[in-house]
Structure formats: structure tokens, C-alpha cells
Enzyme design. Structure first.
Site, PDB file in Angstrom:
ATOM      1  N   ALA A  63      45.361   3.274   3.502  1.00  0.00           N
ATOM      2  CA  ALA A  63      46.794   2.979   3.617  1.00  0.00           C
ATOM      3  C   ALA A  63      47.198   3.218   5.066  1.00  0.00           C
ATOM      4  CB  ALA A  63      47.573   3.902   2.691  1.00  0.00           C
ATOM      5  N   GLY A 102      42.536   3.864   0.622  1.00  0.00           N
ATOM      6  CA  GLY A 102      43.021   2.643  -0.027  1.00  0.00           C
ATOM      7  C   GLY A 102      42.050   1.499   0.138  1.00  0.00           C
ATOM      8  N   GLU A 105      39.679   1.785  -2.499  1.00  0.00           N
ATOM      9  CA  GLU A 105      40.378   1.438  -3.753  1.00  0.00           C
ATOM     10  C   GLU A 105      40.529  -0.065  -3.900  1.00  0.00           C
ATOM     11  OE1 GLU A 105      43.520   4.349  -2.823  1.00  0.00           O
ATOM     12  OE2 GLU A 105      43.290   5.014  -4.891  1.00  0.00           O
ATOM     13  N   GLU A 125      41.218  11.089   1.355  1.00  0.00           N
ATOM     14  CA  GLU A 125      42.617  11.496   1.247  1.00  0.00           C
ATOM     15  C   GLU A 125      42.799  13.017   1.251  1.00  0.00           C
ATOM     16  OE1 GLU A 125      41.219   9.042  -0.317  1.00  0.00           O
ATOM     17  OE2 GLU A 125      42.578   7.391  -0.713  1.00  0.00           O
TER      18      GLU A 125
HETATM   19  N1  T1G Z   1      46.687   4.422   9.188  1.00  0.00           N
HETATM   20  C1  T1G Z   1      47.291   4.245  10.384  1.00  0.00           C
HETATM   21  N2  T1G Z   1      46.637   4.332  11.575  1.00  0.00           N
HETATM   22  C2  T1G Z   1      45.328   4.624  11.523  1.00  0.00           C
HETATM   23  C3  T1G Z   1      44.636   4.839  10.309  1.00  0.00           C
HETATM   24  C4  T1G Z   1      45.380   4.725   9.106  1.00  0.00           C
HETATM   25  N3  T1G Z   1      44.799   4.879   7.919  1.00  0.00           N
HETATM   26  N4  T1G Z   1      43.339   5.127  10.623  1.00  0.00           N
HETATM   27  C5  T1G Z   1      43.241   5.085  11.953  1.00  0.00           C
HETATM   28  N5  T1G Z   1      44.414   4.783  12.501  1.00  0.00           N
HETATM   29  C6  T1G Z   1      44.705   4.639  13.930  1.00  0.00           C
HETATM   30  C7  T1G Z   1      44.468   5.922  14.711  1.00  0.00           C
HETATM   31  O1  T1G Z   1      45.610   6.757  14.663  1.00  0.00           O
HETATM   32  C8  T1G Z   1      44.190   5.381  16.101  1.00  0.00           C
HETATM   33  O2  T1G Z   1      45.461   5.028  16.662  1.00  0.00           O
HETATM   34  C9  T1G Z   1      43.450   4.080  15.828  1.00  0.00           C
HETATM   35  O3  T1G Z   1      43.778   3.706  14.474  1.00  0.00           O
HETATM   36  C10 T1G Z   1      41.941   4.220  15.940  1.00  0.00           C
HETATM   37  O4  T1G Z   1      41.598   5.309  15.096  1.00  0.00           O
HETATM   38  C11 T1G Z   1      46.547   4.797  -0.838  1.00  0.00           C
HETATM   39  C12 T1G Z   1      46.974   7.242   0.295  1.00  0.00           C
HETATM   40  C13 T1G Z   1      38.761   4.546  10.302  1.00  0.00           C
HETATM   41  C14 T1G Z   1      36.945   6.228  10.752  1.00  0.00           C
HETATM   42  O5  T1G Z   1      42.079   8.755   6.047  1.00  0.00           O
HETATM   43  O6  T1G Z   1      39.079   8.088   9.559  1.00  0.00           O
HETATM   44  O7  T1G Z   1      44.520   5.388   1.971  1.00  0.00           O
HETATM   45  O8  T1G Z   1      45.372   6.600  18.627  1.00  0.00           O
HETATM   46  O9  T1G Z   1      40.630   6.713  16.938  1.00  0.00           O
HETATM   47  O10 T1G Z   1      37.228   6.801  15.839  1.00  0.00           O
HETATM   48  O11 T1G Z   1      44.960   6.171  -1.830  1.00  0.00           O
HETATM   49  O12 T1G Z   1      40.408   6.123  12.135  1.00  0.00           O
HETATM   50  O13 T1G Z   1      44.671   4.197  18.879  1.00  0.00           O
HETATM   51  O14 T1G Z   1      47.101   4.773  18.483  1.00  0.00           O
HETATM   52  O15 T1G Z   1      40.252   7.304  14.495  1.00  0.00           O
HETATM   53  O16 T1G Z   1      36.912   4.309  15.333  1.00  0.00           O
HETATM   54  C15 T1G Z   1      42.965   7.146   4.011  1.00  0.00           C
HETATM   55  C16 T1G Z   1      41.650   7.526   8.593  1.00  0.00           C
HETATM   56  C17 T1G Z   1      44.414   6.997   4.305  1.00  0.00           C
HETATM   57  C18 T1G Z   1      41.041   7.012   7.293  1.00  0.00           C
HETATM   58  C19 T1G Z   1      37.984   4.925  12.616  1.00  0.00           C
HETATM   59  N6  T1G Z   1      42.174   6.706   5.154  1.00  0.00           N
HETATM   60  N7  T1G Z   1      41.028   6.913   9.758  1.00  0.00           N
HETATM   61  O17 T1G Z   1      37.666   5.917  13.559  1.00  0.00           O
HETATM   62  O18 T1G Z   1      39.163   5.243  15.498  1.00  0.00           O
HETATM   63  S1  T1G Z   1      45.420   7.548   2.946  1.00  0.00           S
HETATM   64  C20 T1G Z   1      41.807   7.578   6.119  1.00  0.00           C
HETATM   65  C21 T1G Z   1      39.787   7.299  10.173  1.00  0.00           C
HETATM   66  C22 T1G Z   1      45.113   6.401   1.728  1.00  0.00           C
HETATM   67  C23 T1G Z   1      45.338   5.625  -0.588  1.00  0.00           C
HETATM   68  C24 T1G Z   1      45.576   6.753   0.356  1.00  0.00           C
HETATM   69  C25 T1G Z   1      39.301   6.685  11.446  1.00  0.00           C
HETATM   70  C26 T1G Z   1      38.246   5.582  11.253  1.00  0.00           C
HETATM   71  P1  T1G Z   1      45.663   5.151  18.264  1.00  0.00           P
HETATM   72  P2  T1G Z   1      40.398   6.260  15.536  1.00  0.00           P
HETATM   73  P3  T1G Z   1      37.656   5.554  15.130  1.00  0.00           P
END
Ligand code: T1G
Length: 678
Positions: A63, A102, A105, A125
Site C-alpha cells: 500500500a 498489499g 495480497e 506490515e
Molecule cells: N509506500 C510509499 N512509499 C514507499 C513505499 C510504500 N509502500 N515503499 C517505498 N517507498 C518509497 C520510499 O520512501 C523511498 O522514497 C522510495 O520509495 C524508494 O524506497 C494493505 C497495509 C520496496 C524493498 O512495507 O521495503 O501494504 O526516499 O529507498 O531500497 O496490507 O522500499 O525516494 O522519497 O526503500 O530499493 C507494506 C516498504 C506496506 C514495503 C525497496 N510494504 N518498502 O527498497 O528503495 S503496508 C512495505 C520497502 C501494506 C497492506 C498493508 C522498500 C523496498 P524516497 P527505498 P529500496
């Protein structure tokens, strides 16, 4: 605004493609685009199957976290996923990169899942203080069973495509670079067959038939989950998948999710997620700062720190030349490095071949001249300014003009060290935390003359070697140790006033730290830096050393330790402390845990405020990143500065005033405005 979702017709297959850089986060426009594309595929009689895939670095990575806490905008992700799963035409998820949260999912709502061999899948999450909120806790167990689902949902660590295939989360691995074509072929092969729906799966009954699955999981992971709300909620949600119908299980998941989303732990952990990334950004650094090539690294000193530092680079495939003064020390250091790698191999964290590869990149030497071709040299010698200046002067002579010279000092003045060279613009601090090959934090200490390209290179290199970096200006102790000294000072005062040292440790343990200051002393060894003269006793530590109480390694320090290293407070130590207090004229009194907590933590917040005011740290989040990664500040409170903002800066100021402790103008002003650290 064009939708990030497009569709491509491949004969009788509709390919739905997301192009939403950088990580294809499932923001509102992506969700809406997906819903429209699925509807298009269902309405088109010529379409008999669909594939969902993403452009860019990864399949949907979850998400859009930036939407959290804001007014939700439809369509919701659960609704879009239900629409996908309800399709009677097969829908195939074509996964590359990291299908997380997500994104995973979405894949679960598809009828089939095919992935590139290098892909990873996960439900992280819990690392945001949440649980999956789009039926992931209900579909996954029904597909792979409770036993396989529990670690994914409750620990949040991603698994490889191979592991996902093994547990049944994937149906097929694609070729190395033929995911799109393989997904098309796979989709075509499923046309005309009944579509399998994860929500109708029965694998979850393993959790009902054998509830021990949950007890065993809690027994194994209970310690790591201590103090965290989300993992416990995750276990409850997975349990529900085995005990109630899908629709009811989804309701249960949503209740648990909503409770976490509005709780302080998730807010704190989402703050940390962005703070860690923001810390990589240096406000006044030109975005196009040129990076310097770092092909070869030198390390001065093969002791605990030098060896650990060298391992970071070897593990990242960067050759290291490590220098010592004596052959015996050099041999001992390199042997310790190999032993550390072999221990990792025994735990399955690396292969024997990887151990040999890493060690093959190491060049031990006694000659400074062998550092001539290094692009970066890091010294990890004795913490003495004169010694360090001599080392830097020598490095300035022998290394190539472009080489960066870094000190691993934990508190000395980088600007003064730089005066020993002709290249102050190429001097900075790289403060690793012990054990340097394990601890994630790297304090990058920017000298007054450190060049932008040198700083940018250091920040990029930190990521390459798997560190979480934060920039500090020059001051005694930089960010972390400067704040630690305030906590340690209060801890020492408290026990002189009558507080028991185990209460001091327990207060920090109960707050969520891995251990307290006196336990830490026992672990590290109380005799570090001891003058070895048992007749010379001027401090509690010297008294303990004089009594042979060196810490855990001696079976006794502040605590007595049994064979399992379980600690018991010592009457001998209590008497030693009481004797010191009496001689110092300290009246003894009962000191409660609330006072202990306030006096240990509030002065740290005040010091953090001064660090901000003096611009030693760029932002409050950087301080949180330092303390969470370098000292074990519990991540579910967001770090010292976020925690202070949560409890109220006015509460911190009132506490400091109550205990007669200093309050900086900056903190008092921010508290007076009812503000936070931002
Ligand atoms: N939402 C918004 N921005 C995100 C994002 C996300 N999920 N993931 C990364 N970014 C932004 C991050 O802030 C950075 O921004 C840029 O993308 C590059 O990220 C409904 C409720 C995918 C392994 O927890 O683990 O889904 O600093 O530097 O090293 O059930 O990003 O460039 O402005 O980390 O290549 C669950 C979180 C969400 C994954 C890539 N998903 N992201 O790593 O790049 S909750 C996560 C990561 C959810 C559902 C629930 C990593 C990555 P900026 P980065 P990277």
C-alpha cells in the site's frame, strides 16, 4: 492525469501493467486503474485470461504508506482484490522484485502466481506496526497452511521465490528474463479450467487440527515480539483463518488492523520507516554530487573494531588491505575474521564458498606502503588524538592524492585530526558500532571542510555495505555517545542516591531496550581500560575489578551469573556501592522506577534538542535513526525524539524541572509552543 495502469491485448489475454515508480505502491490511482482494467477484461468476450504485472524495479511493494492516516479514497484495496478473485477468467500475477504487503495480497487474490527466480515475497506490515489489511492473513494460510503462514505474517521477513514455490505461494518460477512471456503462456494454459481461489483453500486447517503450531511459534519468537502489538495481532489473525469462515476472518483482520493503525506503535514505526530514508538525504548537498570510485579499502588496525570494519567491505565484495604493527596482532585479527565468517556459515547465513571469497579479498600487511592504491582508508587505532594524528600524517604521505581518509573515532574532533593532513576536504569520520560487522548504524561525521562529493560517496558506500547511515557534525561523542553520556551520568548518580542498580537496568528493559547500563558493562567487560592496580580504587568499577568482578566473562560483575548467564544482584556489589555513597556523603533514599525512567531518558531528549539546535544533526528523525540502530532504542516508540513528541515535550520539560535537571532553551521553547520535534 494519466493512470499508472495500462492494458495490452495479447491475443485472448489482457495484460494489465502498472507503471508507478519507484515501487508501484498501491495508491488510489493504481487501485482505481486496476479495478477498471479487471472490469475491462471481464466485459470483453474475446478476453479469456488476464495477467497483472509491473514495470520498473518491482511488482507492487505494498500500500502507499504516505496515504496512511489520511481520509481513505476508494476503491479500497480489499474491494479491488475481491473483484480480481471473483473473476471467472483466470488472473495470473507475474512477479519480479519484491511483492510486499498489499503487493503480496494482490498476488494472493490472483488465481495463479508466477515469479522471476530473483523475486521476493513477503508481508512486512508488522515492521510498520500493522498486519496485512487486505485479507492477506486469511488468504495466505488457506493457500499454504498456518505453519508456513505464521512467520511470514508475524515476523514480516520476505522469502525467496524458491521458498515461496516450495510452500505453495507460487505456482511456477519463470525463466531468468522471460517473466512476461512465461506469464502469458501460463495464463493461456489455464483457460477453460475452473479458477482456484485462495479464499476457498483448506490448507489453513493444519492450524485448527494442530494448535501446537501457534504455541510452538510463540515459544520460539516470543522474545523478539516482546513489547510489540502487531505480531500478537498477526498470530490472532492467522488463527482466525483456521477457526472461522473467510468473510468473518476478514472482519476479524480488519478490526485488528484498524486498532493497530490508530495506535502509537504503528505511527512510531511508520515514522521510523521514512526517517531511515530521509537520513540518507543531506539537505545542502547538491543532488548531482559526483561520487568517487571506491574499488579498494584500507583498514588500520586488526583488532575487534578494525576486523569488524574490514568484514563489512569484504562481505560486499570490496577488497581490503588491513594493516597492523605486529605480525602476531595481524595474524590474530585475520584469524578472528575467518572465525566470525565460519560462525555465520554454521548458522546458515552464508556458504563456505562465500567465506572463502570474502577472505580471499583480504590482504594483511605490516607496510603502510601497501595502502598506496586504496581509495578509502579507515583507521581504527587507539582512541588518542596524538596517535590518530600520527596515523593520518602517515596516510597523507603514502596514499594516492584522491584517497579519502576516515577515522572510526567514537568522539574525537575530526577537524583536529584533519589538520594532520594536506587534504582536509577528504577527511571525515566513519563511526562504526561494535561489533562493527553486525551493528547497522554508521555515524558519518562531517568535518568543517569535508567535501560534498566525499560525503555523498560515504553515504552511498554505507548503503552498499548494508549500514544505516546518519550524518553528524563534529562535537564530543557526535550524536549517539553524546546522548548516551547523559543517561550514563544519571545512572551512576541514581545508584549513589540509593536506587538499586538492577532497578536501573530493569527500567530500561521494561521500556524495551535489550539491556540496561550495568548489564551492558558486565557484557562488555568492566576491566576494559582498567589500570590493573587493585590497590588503586577510586570508582565503583575499579572496586569491582579489584574484587575480580570483571563481568559475565568472570561469572560476576555487577551481577552474579549462573552457567546459563542468568543474572542475580550481588550483596557484595550492593555493599561496595553503599560504601562509596557513604564516603561521598550521599544520603540514601528509596528511588522509584518512574523517577529512574525520567532521569535516564529525559536528559537524553534534552541533549538531542541541543544537538538539533547546534545543527549537529540535520533533523530529529536522524537522531531517532541513530538510537534505534546503534543502541537498541525500541523501534515501536519511534526513537527518543519521536517518543518525546508523543508523550509531550511539556511533559519532558516538567520532568526535568522536577528533578532539577538542565533544560535547553531550544527544548523549552519547543515545549512552550506545544510543539514537537517535527
Ligand atoms: N509506500 C510509499 N512509499 C514507499 C513505499 C510504500 N509502500 N515503499 C517505498 N517507498 C518509497 C520510499 O520512501 C523511498 O522514497 C522510495 O520509495 C524508494 O524506497 C494493505 C497495509 C520496496 C524493498 O512495507 O521495503 O501494504 O526516499 O529507498 O531500497 O496490507 O522500499 O525516494 O522519497 O526503500 O530499493 C507494506 C516498504 C506496506 C514495503 C525497496 N510494504 N518498502 O527498497 O528503495 S503496508 C512495505 C520497502 C501494506 C497492506 C498493508 C522498500 C523496498 P524516497 P527505498 P529500496
Amino acid at each position: 492525469m494519466t493512470s499508472p495502469i495500462r492494458t495490452e491485448r495479447e491475443g485472448n489475454v489482457l495484460v494489465i501493467v502498472s507503471d508507478n515508480p519507484p515501487v508501484n505502491a498501491l495508491g488510489q490511482s493504481v487501485r482505481a486503474g486496476l479495478a477498471d482494467a479487471i472490469a475491462q477484461g471481464l466485459a470483453d468476450a474475446d478476453i479469456e485470461a488476464m495477467v497483472i504485472r509491473c514495470d520498473g524495479q518491482t511488482f507492487f511493494a505494498g500500500a502507499d504508506i504516505t496515504e496512511f492516516g489520511k481520509t481513505p479514497q476508494g476503491p479500497s484495496l480489499p474491494a479491488v482484490l475481491d473483484q480480481i478473485e471473483a473473476s471467472d477468467k483466470p488472473v495470473v500475477a507475474a512477479i519480479h522484485g519484491t511483492a510486499l504487503g498489499g503487493g503480496c495480497e494482490v498476488a494472493l487474490a490472483c488465481h495463479y502466481r508466477i515469479a522471476a527466480p530473483t523475486a521476493k515475497l513477503g508481508l512486512p506490515e508488522v515492521k510498520l506496526g500493522l498486519i496485512p489489511g487486505a485479507a492477506g492473513t486469511q488468504r495466505l494460510p488457506r493457500l499454504v497452511g498456518a505453519k508456513a503462514a505464521l512467520p511470514l505474517v508475524a515476523l514480516g521477513n520476505p522469502i525467496s521465490a524458491r521458498e515461496a514455490l516450495d510452500i505453495g505461494l507460487l505456482d511456477q518460477l519463470a525463466g531468468g528474463d522471460s517473466l512476461a512471456a512465461d506469464a502469458l503462456a501460463f495464463a493461456r494454459s489455464k483457460i477453460g479450467l475452473p479458477v482456484p481461489r485462495a479464499s476457498e483453500g483448506t490448507a489453513n486447517h493444519d492450524g485448527v487440527r494442530d494448535p501446537a503450531i501457534f504455541d510452538e511459534f510463540r515459544a520460539k519468537h516470543g522474545r523478539a515480539m516482546r513489547g510489540f502489538d502487531a505480531p500478537n495481532a498477526a498470530i490472532s489473525a492467522v488463527r482466525a483463518a483456521g477457526e472461522m469462515p473467510f468473510a468473518e476472518g476478514v472482519k476479524r483482520e480488519r478490526e485488528l488492523f484498524a486498532g493497530l493503525m490508530t495506535g502509537t506503535q504503528s505511527k512510531a514505526m511508520r515514522h521510523y520507516f521514512f526517517a531511515e530514508r530521509a537520513a540518507q538525504k543531506i539537505a545542502d548537498l547538491p543532488a548531482n554530487a559526483q561520487l568517487l570510485p571506491i574499488a579498494k579499502v584500507g583498514v588500520i588496525g586488526a583488532g575487534t573494531m578494525g576486523g569488524g570494519i574490514a568484514m563489512n567491505f569484504l562481505s560486499a565484495g570490496i577488497p581490503v588491505t588491513i594493516l597492523e604493527m605486529q605480525q602476531e596482532a595481524l595474524d590474530r585479527g585475520t584469524a578472528v575474521m575467518r572465525r566470525n565468517y565460519e560462525a555465520s556459515a554454521k548458522r546458515g547465513r552464508m556458504s563456505d564458498a562465500q567465506v572463502d571469497t570474502a577472505m580471499s579479498l583480504l590482504t594483511p600487511t605490516l607496510e603502510y606502503g601497501d595502502l598506496a592504491n586504496c581509495d578509502l582508508v579507515i583507521e581504527a587505532v587507539y582512541e588518542n588524538m596524538e596517535v590518530k594524528k600520527q596515523v593520518f600524517a602517515r596516510l597523507d604521505e603514502v596514499t594516492k592524492p584522491s584517497a579519502i581518509l576516515a577515522s572510526n573515532t567514537s568522539y574525537l574532533n575530526i577537524d583536529e585530526i584533519a589538520t594532520a593532513t594536506q587534504r582536509p576536504g577528504q577527511v571525515l569520520g566513519l563511526h562504526f558500532f561494535s561489533p562493527a560487522n553486525v551493528m547497522k548504524l554508521l555515524e558519518v561525521v562531517r568535518g568543517a571542510q569535508t567535501r560534498s562529493d566525499v560525503l555523498a560517496t560515504a553515504m552511498k558506500l554505507a548503503r552498499k555495505i548494508g549500514k544505516v547511515a546518519a550524518v553528524s557534525g563534529v562535537c564530543p561523542g557526535f550524536i549517539g555517545n553524546r546522548m548516551l553520556s547523559k543517561r550514563q551520568g544519571q545512572a551512576n548518580k541514581l545508584i549513589m542516591e540509593g536506587a538499586s542498580y538492577w532497578d536501573v537496568d530493569d527500567v530500561l528493559l521494561e521500556f524495551g531496550f535489550p539491556m540496561g547500563p550495568f548489564q551492558m558493562g558486565d557484557l562488555a567487560g568492566l576491566d576494559i581500560g582498567w589500570h590493573r592496580d587493585p590497590t588503586k580504587v577510586t570508582t565503583v568499577r575499579e572496586a569491582l575489578c579489584a574484587a575480580g568482578r570483571f563481568g559475565q566473562k568472570a561469572g560476576k560483575g555487577f551481577y552474579d551469573y549462573d552457567s546459563a548467564r542468568q543474572r542475580t544482584p550481588s550483596d557484595e556489589v550492593r555493599a561496595i556501592i553503599a560504601d562509596f555513597a557513604a564516603k561521598a556523603g550521599h544520603a540514601q533514599r528509596e528511588v522509584g522506577k518512574d523517577e529512574i525512567r525520567e532521569r535516564l531518558l529525559y536528559p537524553m531528549v534534552n541533549e538531542g534538542a541541543m544537538i538539533l539546535d547546534e545543527k549537529i544533526a540535520q533533523r530529529a528523525g536522524d537522531i531517532d535513526v541513530v538510537w534505534i540502530n546503534g543502541y537498541g532504542w525500541p523501534i515501536h516508540t519511534g526513537g527518543p525524539m519521536f517518543w518525546a513528541s508523543t508523550i509531550g515535550l511539556d511533559t519532558v520539560v516538567a520532568g526535568l524541572d522536577k528533578h532539577g535537571l538542565p533544560v535547553s532553551n531550544y527544548l523549552r521553547e519547543r515545549a512552550g509552543e506545544g510543539g514537537t520535534f517535527g
